[in-house]
Design an enzyme around this catalytic site. Sequence first.
Site, short mmCIF file in Angstrom:
data_model
loop_
_atom_site.label_atom_id
_atom_site.label_comp_id
_atom_site.label_asym_id
_atom_site.label_seq_id
_atom_site.Cartn_x
_atom_site.Cartn_y
_atom_site.Cartn_z
CB CYS A 100 10.89 -0.91 -7.59
SG CYS A 100 11.35 -2.39 -6.67
CG ASP A 111 -2.81 -16.82 15.15
OD1 ASP A 111 -3.63 -17.70 15.43
OD2 ASP A 111 -1.60 -17.03 14.96
CG ASP A 162 -0.22 -16.04 8.53
OD1 ASP A 162 0.79 -15.84 9.24
OD2 ASP A 162 -0.87 -17.08 8.58
CG HIS A 205 10.71 -4.79 -3.22
ND1 HIS A 205 10.25 -4.65 -4.52
CD2 HIS A 205 11.21 -6.05 -3.12
CE1 HIS A 205 10.48 -5.77 -5.18
NE2 HIS A 205 11.06 -6.64 -4.36
CB CYS A 249 6.70 -1.37 -4.96
SG CYS A 249 8.44 -1.37 -4.51
CB CYS A 273 8.90 -4.42 -8.51
SG CYS A 273 7.90 -3.91 -7.09
#
Length: 352
Positions: A293, A74, A250, A319, A290, A288
Amino acid sequence: MLRTRHGDVATPVFMPVGTAGTVKAVAHDRLETVGVQLILANTYHLYLRPGHERIARLGGLHRFISWPRSILTDSGGFQVFSHRDLRRISEEGVHFQSHLDGSRHFLTPERIMDIQHELGSDIVMAFDECTPYPCGQTDAEVSMLLSMRWARRCLARWRELDDGSRGLFGIVQGGVYPGLRQASVESLREMGFSGLAVGGLSVGEPKNLMYETLAYTLPQLPHESPRYLMGVGSPRDLVRCIAMGADMFDCVLPTRNARNGCLFTSEGRILIKNACYAEDPGPPDPQCECLTCRRYSRAYLRHLFMAGEHLSAVLNTIHNISFYLDMMHKIRQAIASNSFGGWLEGSDKFPD
Ligand SMILES: [Zn+2]
Protein backbone atom coordinates in the site's frame (compact mmCIF):
# COMPACT_ATOMS: atom_id res chain seq x y z
CA MET A 1 1.59 -14.48 25.24
CA LEU A 2 2.86 -17.78 23.96
CA ARG A 3 6.49 -18.70 24.55
CA THR A 4 8.27 -21.00 22.10
CA ARG A 5 11.92 -21.92 21.56
CA HIS A 6 11.89 -19.52 18.64
CA GLY A 7 10.55 -16.48 20.44
CA ASP A 8 7.55 -15.03 22.18
CA VAL A 9 4.29 -14.85 20.30
CA ALA A 10 1.81 -12.15 21.31
CA THR A 11 -1.79 -13.39 21.34
CA PRO A 12 -4.37 -13.32 19.92
CA VAL A 13 -2.31 -14.34 16.92
CA PHE A 14 -3.05 -15.13 13.30
CA MET A 15 -0.85 -17.74 11.62
CA PRO A 16 -0.44 -17.54 7.86
CA VAL A 17 -0.73 -20.97 6.28
CA GLY A 18 2.55 -22.32 4.91
CA THR A 19 1.38 -25.81 4.03
CA ALA A 20 4.42 -27.06 2.14
CA GLY A 21 6.98 -24.97 3.99
CA THR A 22 6.08 -21.81 2.10
CA VAL A 23 3.43 -19.18 2.61
CA LYS A 24 2.56 -19.13 -1.06
CA ALA A 25 4.05 -16.24 -3.07
CA VAL A 26 5.94 -14.54 -0.23
CA ALA A 27 9.56 -15.17 0.78
CA HIS A 28 10.36 -15.65 4.45
CA ASP A 29 12.50 -12.54 4.84
CA ARG A 30 9.49 -10.53 3.70
CA LEU A 31 7.19 -12.32 6.15
CA GLU A 32 9.57 -11.30 8.92
CA THR A 33 9.41 -7.67 7.79
CA VAL A 34 5.63 -7.85 7.71
CA GLY A 35 5.72 -9.04 11.33
CA VAL A 36 4.61 -12.66 11.10
CA GLN A 37 5.40 -14.37 14.42
CA LEU A 38 4.25 -17.89 13.77
CA ILE A 39 3.50 -19.87 10.63
CA LEU A 40 1.60 -23.08 10.17
CA ALA A 41 3.15 -25.92 8.18
CA ASN A 42 1.52 -29.20 7.36
CA THR A 43 2.87 -32.54 8.50
CA TYR A 44 1.00 -34.56 5.87
CA HIS A 45 2.31 -32.53 2.94
CA LEU A 46 5.89 -32.35 4.22
CA TYR A 47 5.88 -36.07 5.04
CA LEU A 48 4.92 -36.86 1.44
CA ARG A 49 7.15 -34.23 -0.13
CA PRO A 50 10.07 -33.70 0.37
CA GLY A 51 9.88 -36.16 3.30
CA HIS A 52 10.46 -35.47 7.00
CA GLU A 53 13.62 -37.59 7.04
CA ARG A 54 15.19 -35.45 4.34
CA ILE A 55 14.18 -32.29 6.22
CA ALA A 56 15.69 -33.72 9.41
CA ARG A 57 18.96 -34.49 7.59
CA LEU A 58 19.00 -30.86 6.44
CA GLY A 59 18.81 -29.60 10.00
CA GLY A 60 15.06 -29.54 10.65
CA LEU A 61 12.23 -27.48 9.24
CA HIS A 62 13.35 -24.08 10.57
CA ARG A 63 16.73 -24.39 8.89
CA PHE A 64 15.40 -26.09 5.75
CA ILE A 65 12.93 -23.30 5.02
CA SER A 66 15.07 -20.58 6.61
CA TRP A 67 12.45 -19.39 9.06
CA PRO A 68 13.87 -18.27 12.41
CA ARG A 69 10.57 -17.67 14.16
CA SER A 70 7.98 -20.12 15.46
CA ILE A 71 6.35 -22.95 13.54
CA LEU A 72 3.20 -24.88 14.37
CA THR A 73 2.63 -28.10 12.46
CA ASP A 74 -0.83 -29.40 11.81
CA SER A 75 -1.01 -33.16 12.28
CA GLY A 76 -2.40 -33.88 8.86
CA GLY A 77 -5.66 -35.32 10.14
CA PHE A 78 -7.66 -32.84 8.09
CA GLN A 79 -5.69 -33.60 4.89
CA VAL A 80 -5.77 -37.38 5.31
CA PHE A 81 -9.50 -37.36 5.89
CA SER A 82 -10.32 -34.88 3.18
CA HIS A 83 -9.21 -37.45 0.57
CA ARG A 84 -12.06 -39.75 1.51
CA ASP A 85 -11.73 -42.26 -1.28
CA LEU A 86 -8.01 -42.68 -0.63
CA ARG A 87 -8.04 -43.75 3.03
CA ARG A 88 -9.09 -46.49 5.44
CA ILE A 89 -9.28 -45.91 9.19
CA SER A 90 -8.68 -48.48 11.92
CA GLU A 91 -8.14 -48.24 15.66
CA GLU A 92 -4.41 -48.42 15.04
CA GLY A 93 -4.23 -45.58 12.49
CA VAL A 94 -4.94 -44.63 8.91
CA HIS A 95 -4.01 -46.36 5.68
CA PHE A 96 -4.04 -43.93 2.82
CA GLN A 97 -2.82 -43.38 -0.68
CA SER A 98 -0.76 -40.35 -1.57
CA HIS A 99 -2.70 -37.80 -3.59
CA LEU A 100 0.59 -37.11 -5.39
CA ASP A 101 1.70 -40.49 -6.73
CA GLY A 102 -0.73 -43.09 -5.38
CA SER A 103 1.91 -44.61 -3.05
CA ARG A 104 0.51 -46.38 0.03
CA HIS A 105 1.16 -45.17 3.58
CA PHE A 106 0.15 -46.05 7.10
CA LEU A 107 0.14 -43.35 9.76
CA THR A 108 -0.50 -43.86 13.45
CA PRO A 109 -0.76 -41.25 16.21
CA GLU A 110 2.72 -42.30 17.38
CA ARG A 111 4.19 -41.98 13.91
CA ILE A 112 2.68 -38.51 13.48
CA MET A 113 4.39 -37.45 16.72
CA ASP A 114 7.70 -38.90 15.46
CA ILE A 115 7.37 -36.97 12.21
CA GLN A 116 6.58 -33.65 13.90
CA HIS A 117 9.46 -34.27 16.31
CA GLU A 118 11.85 -34.77 13.39
CA LEU A 119 10.56 -31.64 11.69
CA GLY A 120 11.39 -29.74 14.87
CA SER A 121 8.09 -27.87 15.20
CA ASP A 122 7.59 -25.53 18.14
CA ILE A 123 3.95 -26.47 18.49
CA VAL A 124 2.76 -29.92 17.55
CA MET A 125 -0.83 -31.00 17.00
CA ALA A 126 -2.32 -34.31 18.08
CA PHE A 127 -3.49 -36.65 15.33
CA ASP A 128 -7.27 -36.65 15.18
CA GLU A 129 -10.05 -37.71 12.91
CA CYS A 130 -11.59 -34.54 11.50
CA THR A 131 -15.32 -35.30 11.73
CA PRO A 132 -16.94 -34.22 8.47
CA TYR A 133 -20.12 -32.19 8.07
CA PRO A 134 -22.85 -33.35 7.90
CA CYS A 135 -22.44 -36.24 10.32
CA GLY A 136 -25.08 -37.96 12.47
CA GLN A 137 -24.68 -37.88 16.24
CA THR A 138 -23.76 -41.57 16.58
CA ASP A 139 -21.06 -41.36 13.93
CA ALA A 140 -19.78 -38.09 15.38
CA GLU A 141 -19.50 -39.78 18.78
CA VAL A 142 -17.62 -42.80 17.43
CA SER A 143 -15.28 -40.45 15.59
CA MET A 144 -14.73 -38.17 18.59
CA LEU A 145 -14.01 -41.11 20.90
CA LEU A 146 -11.44 -42.44 18.44
CA SER A 147 -9.79 -39.00 18.36
CA MET A 148 -9.66 -39.01 22.17
CA ARG A 149 -7.98 -42.44 22.28
CA TRP A 150 -5.53 -41.22 19.65
CA ALA A 151 -4.93 -38.02 21.66
CA ARG A 152 -3.88 -40.14 24.64
CA ARG A 153 -1.49 -42.13 22.46
CA CYS A 154 -0.03 -38.91 21.00
CA LEU A 155 0.58 -37.56 24.48
CA ALA A 156 2.26 -40.76 25.65
CA ARG A 157 4.63 -40.75 22.66
CA TRP A 158 5.30 -37.03 22.90
CA ARG A 159 6.38 -37.38 26.52
CA GLU A 160 9.04 -39.84 25.37
CA LEU A 161 10.26 -37.53 22.61
CA ASP A 162 10.16 -34.02 24.03
CA ASP A 163 12.08 -32.41 26.87
CA GLY A 164 9.17 -30.09 27.66
CA SER A 165 10.42 -27.22 25.50
CA ARG A 166 7.76 -27.68 22.83
CA GLY A 167 4.00 -27.68 23.05
CA LEU A 168 1.56 -30.44 22.12
CA PHE A 169 -2.03 -29.37 21.57
CA GLY A 170 -5.07 -31.61 21.79
CA ILE A 171 -7.93 -31.13 19.35
CA VAL A 172 -11.58 -30.95 20.44
CA GLN A 173 -13.96 -32.80 18.12
CA GLY A 174 -17.62 -33.77 18.45
CA GLY A 175 -19.25 -32.26 15.38
CA VAL A 176 -22.08 -29.86 16.10
CA TYR A 177 -23.32 -31.70 19.21
CA PRO A 178 -22.96 -29.91 22.56
CA GLY A 179 -22.74 -33.08 24.65
CA LEU A 180 -20.01 -34.53 22.44
CA ARG A 181 -18.00 -31.31 22.41
CA GLN A 182 -18.24 -31.15 26.19
CA ALA A 183 -17.13 -34.77 26.60
CA SER A 184 -14.22 -34.12 24.23
CA VAL A 185 -13.08 -31.04 26.14
CA GLU A 186 -13.32 -32.90 29.44
CA SER A 187 -11.20 -35.82 28.32
CA LEU A 188 -8.54 -33.56 26.78
CA ARG A 189 -8.38 -31.36 29.90
CA GLU A 190 -7.89 -34.40 32.03
CA MET A 191 -5.01 -35.60 29.80
CA GLY A 192 -3.05 -32.38 30.31
CA PHE A 193 -2.10 -30.85 26.95
CA SER A 194 -0.17 -27.58 26.74
CA GLY A 195 -2.97 -26.04 24.68
CA LEU A 196 -6.29 -27.03 23.16
CA ALA A 197 -7.63 -26.49 19.68
CA VAL A 198 -11.16 -26.60 18.36
CA GLY A 199 -11.21 -28.72 15.21
CA GLY A 200 -13.87 -29.97 12.86
CA LEU A 201 -15.34 -26.53 12.12
CA SER A 202 -15.33 -24.50 8.93
CA VAL A 203 -15.75 -27.82 7.11
CA GLY A 204 -18.88 -26.87 5.19
CA GLU A 205 -21.39 -26.30 8.00
CA PRO A 206 -23.55 -23.14 7.88
CA LYS A 207 -21.86 -20.28 9.65
CA ASN A 208 -24.56 -19.88 12.29
CA LEU A 209 -24.00 -23.51 13.27
CA MET A 210 -20.28 -22.87 13.57
CA TYR A 211 -20.99 -19.96 15.90
CA GLU A 212 -23.47 -21.98 17.95
CA THR A 213 -20.89 -24.72 18.38
CA LEU A 214 -18.20 -22.24 19.36
CA ALA A 215 -20.51 -20.49 21.81
CA TYR A 216 -20.70 -23.59 23.98
CA THR A 217 -17.26 -25.05 23.20
CA LEU A 218 -14.85 -22.13 23.61
CA PRO A 219 -15.91 -21.13 27.16
CA GLN A 220 -15.10 -24.66 28.34
CA LEU A 221 -11.46 -24.48 27.26
CA PRO A 222 -8.97 -23.72 30.04
CA HIS A 223 -8.22 -19.99 30.18
CA GLU A 224 -4.65 -20.40 31.35
CA SER A 225 -3.46 -22.08 28.13
CA PRO A 226 -3.78 -21.24 24.41
CA ARG A 227 -7.13 -21.76 22.67
CA TYR A 228 -6.65 -22.36 18.99
CA LEU A 229 -9.55 -22.23 16.55
CA MET A 230 -8.44 -24.19 13.50
CA GLY A 231 -9.20 -23.06 9.96
CA VAL A 232 -11.15 -19.87 10.80
CA GLY A 233 -11.69 -17.35 9.27
CA SER A 234 -12.59 -13.95 7.82
CA PRO A 235 -11.62 -10.71 9.61
CA ARG A 236 -15.18 -10.52 10.98
CA ASP A 237 -14.97 -14.11 12.25
CA LEU A 238 -11.70 -13.34 14.00
CA VAL A 239 -13.13 -10.38 15.90
CA ARG A 240 -16.17 -12.39 16.98
CA CYS A 241 -14.24 -15.52 17.88
CA ILE A 242 -11.69 -13.58 19.92
CA ALA A 243 -14.63 -12.16 21.87
CA MET A 244 -15.70 -15.76 22.51
CA GLY A 245 -12.27 -16.68 23.84
CA ALA A 246 -10.19 -18.03 20.95
CA ASP A 247 -6.66 -16.66 20.74
CA MET A 248 -4.91 -18.52 17.91
CA PHE A 249 -6.11 -18.75 14.31
CA ASP A 250 -5.04 -20.02 10.95
CA CYS A 251 -6.83 -19.74 7.65
CA VAL A 252 -6.03 -19.88 3.94
CA LEU A 253 -8.43 -17.01 3.28
CA PRO A 254 -6.00 -14.05 3.20
CA THR A 255 -3.41 -15.89 1.10
CA ARG A 256 -5.75 -17.78 -1.25
CA ASN A 257 -7.94 -14.74 -1.82
CA ALA A 258 -4.87 -12.64 -2.54
CA ARG A 259 -3.90 -14.99 -5.34
CA ASN A 260 -7.43 -14.69 -6.69
CA GLY A 261 -7.23 -10.91 -6.66
CA CYS A 262 -9.45 -10.39 -3.61
CA LEU A 263 -8.09 -7.87 -1.12
CA PHE A 264 -9.26 -7.32 2.44
CA THR A 265 -9.35 -3.63 3.20
CA SER A 266 -10.71 -1.22 5.80
CA GLU A 267 -13.44 -0.49 3.23
CA GLY A 268 -14.38 -4.15 2.79
CA ARG A 269 -13.33 -6.73 0.23
CA ILE A 270 -12.23 -5.45 -3.15
CA LEU A 271 -11.85 -7.48 -6.34
CA ILE A 272 -8.88 -5.91 -8.00
CA LYS A 273 -9.87 -7.11 -11.47
CA ASN A 274 -12.89 -4.81 -11.51
CA ALA A 275 -12.77 -2.17 -14.24
CA CYS A 276 -13.33 0.63 -11.73
CA TYR A 277 -9.72 0.20 -10.55
CA ALA A 278 -8.16 0.44 -14.02
CA GLU A 279 -7.15 4.07 -13.53
CA ASP A 280 -7.34 4.30 -9.75
CA PRO A 281 -4.07 5.82 -8.54
CA GLY A 282 -4.85 5.26 -4.85
CA PRO A 283 -3.36 2.56 -2.63
CA PRO A 284 -5.27 -0.72 -2.20
CA ASP A 285 -6.23 0.36 1.33
CA PRO A 286 -5.75 4.02 2.31
CA GLN A 287 -5.54 3.00 5.97
CA CYS A 288 -2.90 0.32 5.46
CA GLU A 289 0.81 0.99 5.78
CA CYS A 290 2.06 -2.27 4.32
CA LEU A 291 4.81 -2.52 1.73
CA THR A 292 2.23 -2.88 -1.04
CA CYS A 293 0.00 0.00 0.00
CA ARG A 294 2.90 2.38 0.62
CA ARG A 295 4.24 1.90 -2.87
CA TYR A 296 1.71 0.62 -5.40
CA SER A 297 -1.64 1.73 -6.78
CA ARG A 298 -4.86 -0.15 -7.34
CA ALA A 299 -4.39 0.53 -11.06
CA TYR A 300 -1.01 -1.21 -11.06
CA LEU A 301 -2.27 -4.16 -8.99
CA ARG A 302 -5.18 -4.55 -11.40
CA HIS A 303 -2.81 -4.49 -14.36
CA LEU A 304 -0.60 -7.16 -12.77
CA PHE A 305 -3.61 -9.35 -12.06
CA MET A 306 -5.09 -8.98 -15.55
CA ALA A 307 -1.70 -9.71 -17.13
CA GLY A 308 -1.26 -12.85 -15.00
CA GLU A 309 2.01 -11.57 -13.57
CA HIS A 310 3.55 -13.47 -10.62
CA LEU A 311 4.07 -10.19 -8.82
CA SER A 312 0.30 -9.86 -8.52
CA ALA A 313 0.15 -12.75 -6.05
CA VAL A 314 3.20 -11.46 -4.19
CA LEU A 315 1.93 -7.92 -3.64
CA ASN A 316 -1.66 -8.97 -2.92
CA THR A 317 -0.52 -11.58 -0.39
CA ILE A 318 1.74 -9.11 1.39
CA HIS A 319 -1.21 -6.75 1.73
CA ASN A 320 -3.74 -9.34 2.92
CA ILE A 321 -1.38 -10.81 5.52
CA SER A 322 -0.51 -7.29 6.67
CA PHE A 323 -4.21 -6.48 6.96
CA TYR A 324 -4.80 -9.52 9.20
CA LEU A 325 -1.69 -8.88 11.30
CA ASP A 326 -2.44 -5.20 11.72
CA MET A 327 -5.96 -6.04 12.82
CA MET A 328 -4.64 -8.53 15.39
CA HIS A 329 -2.12 -5.98 16.63
CA LYS A 330 -4.86 -3.40 17.15
CA ILE A 331 -7.07 -5.98 18.86
CA ARG A 332 -4.25 -6.83 21.28
CA GLN A 333 -3.92 -3.13 22.07
CA ALA A 334 -7.68 -2.83 22.52
CA ILE A 335 -7.75 -5.83 24.87
CA ALA A 336 -4.86 -4.37 26.86
CA SER A 337 -6.71 -1.06 27.23
CA ASN A 338 -10.07 -2.72 27.94
CA SER A 339 -11.67 -1.26 24.85
CA PHE A 340 -12.22 -4.44 22.83
CA GLY A 341 -15.96 -4.31 23.48
CA GLY A 342 -16.28 -1.54 20.91
CA TRP A 343 -14.66 -3.78 18.31
CA LEU A 344 -17.22 -6.47 18.85
CA GLU A 345 -20.11 -4.04 18.52
CA GLY A 346 -18.63 -2.77 15.27
CA SER A 347 -17.69 -6.21 13.94
CA ASP A 348 -20.19 -5.92 11.06
CA LYS A 349 -17.92 -3.47 9.33
CA PHE A 350 -15.09 -6.03 9.01
CA PRO A 351 -14.92 -8.02 5.78
CA ASP A 352 -16.53 -11.44 5.94
ZN1 LIG B 1 -1.68 -2.89 2.54
